[in-house]
Enzyme design. Structure first.
Site, PDB file in Angstrom:
ATOM      1  N   ASP A 137       0.840  -1.199   0.000  1.00 14.85           N
ATOM      2  CA  ASP A 137       0.000   0.000   0.000  1.00 14.85           C
ATOM      3  C   ASP A 137       0.875   1.248   0.000  1.00 14.85           C
ATOM      4  O   ASP A 137       1.959   1.247   0.585  1.00 14.85           O
ATOM      5  CB  ASP A 137      -0.901  -0.022   1.245  1.00 14.85           C
ATOM      6  N   ASN A 151     -10.283  -3.371  -6.801  1.00 14.46           N
ATOM      7  CA  ASN A 151      -9.439  -2.417  -7.541  1.00 14.46           C
ATOM      8  C   ASN A 151      -9.962  -2.093  -8.949  1.00 14.46           C
ATOM      9  O   ASN A 151      -9.463  -1.170  -9.595  1.00 14.46           O
ATOM     10  CB  ASN A 151      -7.991  -2.922  -7.642  1.00 14.46           C
TER      11      ASN A 151
HETATM   12  C1  FPP Z   1      -1.749   0.006  -3.422  1.00 11.43           C
HETATM   13  O1  FPP Z   1      -1.246   1.317  -3.455  1.00 11.43           O
HETATM   14  C2  FPP Z   1      -1.157  -0.756  -4.491  1.00 11.43           C
HETATM   15  C3  FPP Z   1      -1.844  -1.415  -5.457  1.00 11.43           C
HETATM   16  C4  FPP Z   1      -3.307  -1.454  -5.542  1.00 11.43           C
HETATM   17  C5  FPP Z   1      -1.140  -2.121  -6.541  1.00 11.43           C
HETATM   18  C6  FPP Z   1       0.052  -2.925  -6.121  1.00 11.43           C
HETATM   19  C7  FPP Z   1       0.784  -3.235  -7.331  1.00 11.43           C
HETATM   20  C8  FPP Z   1       2.111  -3.225  -7.520  1.00 11.43           C
HETATM   21  C9  FPP Z   1       3.110  -3.054  -6.456  1.00 11.43           C
HETATM   22  C10 FPP Z   1       2.694  -3.368  -8.887  1.00 11.43           C
HETATM   23  C11 FPP Z   1       2.164  -4.474  -9.760  1.00 11.43           C
HETATM   24  C12 FPP Z   1       2.392  -5.827  -9.255  1.00 11.43           C
HETATM   25  C13 FPP Z   1       3.069  -6.811  -9.860  1.00 11.43           C
HETATM   26  C14 FPP Z   1       2.968  -8.179  -9.320  1.00 11.43           C
HETATM   27  C15 FPP Z   1       3.922  -6.612 -11.027  1.00 11.43           C
HETATM   28  P1  FPP Z   1      -2.232   2.514  -3.775  1.00 11.43           P
HETATM   29  O2  FPP Z   1      -2.174   2.793  -5.231  1.00 11.43           O
HETATM   30  O3  FPP Z   1      -3.606   2.207  -3.258  1.00 11.43           O
HETATM   31  O4  FPP Z   1      -1.565   3.645  -2.951  1.00 11.43           O
HETATM   32  P2  FPP Z   1      -2.277   4.893  -2.252  1.00 11.43           P
HETATM   33  O5  FPP Z   1      -3.146   4.336  -1.155  1.00 11.43           O
HETATM   34  O6  FPP Z   1      -1.124   5.677  -1.732  1.00 11.43           O
HETATM   35  O7  FPP Z   1      -3.047   5.620  -3.324  1.00 11.43           O
END
Ligand code: FPP
Length: 234
Positions: A16, A64
């Site tokens: 996150d 998501n």
């Molecule tokens: C949450 O941060 C993160 C995600 C929903 C995506 C996680 C994905 C990756 C790390 C990259 C892709 C994965 C692979 C396996 C290649 P957020 O975007 O919700 O952060 P925020 O809360 O700060 O907006």
């Protein structure tokens, strides 16, 4: 007295804070996800070096899909590239690779890249790298229940349900780590989390490195795991 270091068999990460990492630097959200992929790779290496048996990552949840289409497209493009470039390297390193979640809703080129990796890794016996894609804990439980109904089983015990989870036959997470200071599971491994230690870390996911990993191991080592008993086990 120095704390004895305990290495979890299975460590799971709720990644996150990619968006906030990017926002702080006035970058597009996808730049945060790109750095998130680098952090994931650092954690795979840290886990392999430490002798962890299984590592899980929550990459895309069933919730998501409500994100902007541009971000979803960028994420799956990254997953496909990650499969071609890095998962294939993990296959060569002998890691077992698995994905949990409903892959049928993913873009077809991403599914093809993941299936290729599953096939290539099928005889591997090393550390399990488990990536949750279009995954939801409630969905997983419902899927298991429906599997049981279809099999005509009329009485269910904990073992039967555990075996029908995506992680059937594999250890539950000893520790679930969430980055960015948020303190909730957000529908991740609800069944498997029954006795997991929860570790909440303030660092944003793209900032995860070996120092953060060591801090997590230190915190986990201090925990007194009792599983409902009155004394420490393991
Ligand atoms: C949450 O941060 C993160 C995600 C929903 C995506 C996680 C994905 C990756 C790390 C990259 C892709 C994965 C692979 C396996 C290649 P957020 O975007 O919700 O952060 P925020 O809360 O700060 O907006």
């Amino acid at each position: 007295m120095q704390q004895e270091k305990k290495i979890p068999s299975h460590i799971a990460f709720i990644m996150d804070g990619n968006g906030r990492w990017a926002k702080k630097r006035l970058l597009p959200r996808k730049a945060g996800h790109r750095e998130g992929v680098s952090a994931l790779r650092r954690m795979v290496d840290a886990c392999a070096d430490a002798g962890v048996e299984m590592v899980s990552f929550y990459a895309f949840s069933t919730e998501n899909w409500t994100r902007p289409q541009e971000e979803i497209d960028a994420l799956f493009k990254m997953v496909s590239e990650f499969a071609d470039k890095h998962l294939s390297e993990y296959v060569r390193r002998g890691f077992r690779i698995m994905f949990m979640g409903d892959l049928s809703k993913l873009p077809s080129d991403t599914v093809a890249a993941l299936k290729k990796i599953i096939e290539e890794a099928k005889d591997n016996t090393g550390m399990v790298v488990n990536i949750a894609l279009n995954y939801g804990g409630r969905d997983e439980i419902l899927r298991a229940v429906n599997k049981i109904i279809s099999a005509g089983i009329r009485e269910v015990d904990i073992q039967t349900l555990s075996d029908c989870m995506y992680t059937g036959g594999l250890p539950d997470p000893d520790v679930i780590v969430r980055s960015s200071g948020e303190k909730r599971l957000s529908n991740f491994m609800l069944w498997q989390a029954a006795y997991s230690e929860l570790v909440f870390v303030d660092e944003l996911w793209p900032d995860f490195d070996s120092a953060v990993f060591d801090k997590i191991i230190e915190e986990y080592s201090k925990r007194d795991r009792r599983y409902g008993n009155i004394r420490r086990i393991g």
